[in-house]
Scaffold this active site. Structure first.
Site, mmCIF file in Angstrom:
data_model
loop_
_atom_site.group_PDB
_atom_site.id
_atom_site.type_symbol
_atom_site.label_atom_id
_atom_site.label_comp_id
_atom_site.label_asym_id
_atom_site.label_seq_id
_atom_site.Cartn_x
_atom_site.Cartn_y
_atom_site.Cartn_z
ATOM 1 N N HIS A 131 -6.201 -14.154 8.455
ATOM 2 C CA HIS A 131 -4.871 -13.710 8.885
ATOM 3 C C HIS A 131 -4.931 -12.528 9.850
ATOM 4 C CE1 HIS A 131 -3.603 -16.347 5.664
ATOM 5 N NE2 HIS A 131 -4.321 -15.644 4.819
ATOM 6 N N ARG A 163 1.548 -11.719 5.036
ATOM 7 C CA ARG A 163 2.997 -11.955 5.033
ATOM 8 C C ARG A 163 3.677 -11.564 6.348
ATOM 9 N NH1 ARG A 163 4.997 -11.972 -0.340
ATOM 10 N NH2 ARG A 163 7.005 -12.395 0.605
ATOM 11 N N PRO A 198 0.845 -1.211 0.000
ATOM 12 C CA PRO A 198 0.000 0.000 0.000
ATOM 13 C C PRO A 198 0.873 1.250 0.000
ATOM 14 C CG PRO A 198 -0.721 -1.566 1.687
ATOM 15 C CD PRO A 198 0.582 -2.066 1.148
ATOM 16 N N GLU A 199 0.571 2.180 -0.881
ATOM 17 C CA GLU A 199 1.328 3.420 -0.977
ATOM 18 C C GLU A 199 0.453 4.570 -0.463
ATOM 19 O OE1 GLU A 199 3.190 3.818 -4.872
ATOM 20 O OE2 GLU A 199 3.135 1.656 -5.144
#
Ligand SMILES: [Zn+2]
Length: 276
Positions: free
Chosen positions: A88, A107, A2-3
């Site tokens: 998750h 991750r 995400p930016e």
């Protein structure tokens, strides 16, 4: 990852939902994502959320009692307010109105850091960040470029020089500005640098309006996908015709990242640095 537009979207989503809420409970399922020991992190319970903001790619949740929770989503983090627990999920915040905020991360590269608000500006995660693309002046941007021989793509990715850009928006902005990603930064003319800054701001603005780009698994603060990925002109478009000239888009590793550009619209010109 995400930016700026994705993080901004999450912050804008969560702000009205969380501001004024008091944290009544906390469940930590994966302590390694916290920068503090769970027992220390627990002191967040009982504090009220005063507001949310963004700095670069960081989410800042401002709390009563001189506390700020810094959340970095890194590659696959998600911060979602809602009823259903996402897959998750590693940290759950419970609020006085019965609602819950989930931190999920496939991750597990993201982190949550609880820091004193009064020392936020000097905290290592923030102290080193460069200016925001919307705040930086043209002169400042030009001066950052003129001081570096690094490839322009590498420079734009460096959070310490300018904060918030990642692989997607650097590729899109360089395409819009017609600048080759491997041009040494100090060879850009003042006119090219101005065009680049304008392109950066424009693409970020459009991406925020489209609620970000959902590549990998990004979702907004309510668990919904963004839509800007359908408007990417070069990012992950290798082999497809350039929307401007029809030349196939090329993918090349630049600054260690898969980089996408049009070899015709973004020629590798290498003029001498201008003397003016
Ligand atoms: Zn082209």
């Amino acid at each position: 990852m995400p930016e700026l537009p994705e993080v901004e979207t999450v912050v804008r989503d969560l702000k009205p939902r969380l501001t004024g809420r008091r944290i009544s409970g906390l469940k930590v399922l994966l302590p390694k994502l916290l920068r503090q020991k769970p027992a220390e992190f627990n002191r967040i319970i009982g504090h009220k959320i005063l507001g949310l903001s963004r700095r670069g790619k960081l989410i800042l949740i401002h709390l009563s009692g001189d506390l700020t929770l810094i959340v970095h989503l890194k590659l696959t983090g998600r911060l979602v307010h809602g009823k259903n627990q996402p897959d998750h999920t590693h940290v759950i915040f419970e609020f006085d109105n019965g609602s819950r905020l989930f931190y999920a991360d496939l991750r597990q590269f993201g982190f949550l850091d609880l820091v004193p608000t009064s020392r936020l500006k000097t905290h290592q995660a923030l102290a080193s960040l460069g200016p925001e693309p919307f705040d930086i002046s043209e002169e400042e941007f030009l001066s950052i470029l003129s001081r570096s021989r690094r490839k322009i793509k590498a420079l734009l990715l460096d959070q310490n020089l300018i904060a918030g850009l990642g692989n997607i928006y650097t590729d899109e902005a360089l395409f819009r500005a017609g600048i080759h990603p491997e041009r040494p930064a100090n060879t850009l003319t003042a006119e090219e640098a101005r065009r680049l800054l304008e392109a950066i701001r424009q693409v970020l603005k459009e991406a925020i309006s489209a609620r970000g780009s959902s590549v990998r698994n990004y979702v907004d603060g309510q668990g919904r996908a963004g839509s800007f990925q359908s408007r990417h002109q070069v990012y992950h478009q290798q082999g497809k015709p350039c929307p401007r000239c029809g030349t196939p888009i090329v993918r090349k590793i630049v600054a260690g990242r898969g980089t996408h550009f049009c070899p015709y619209c973004q020629p590798f010109k290498h003029p001498l640095p201008s003397l003016d």
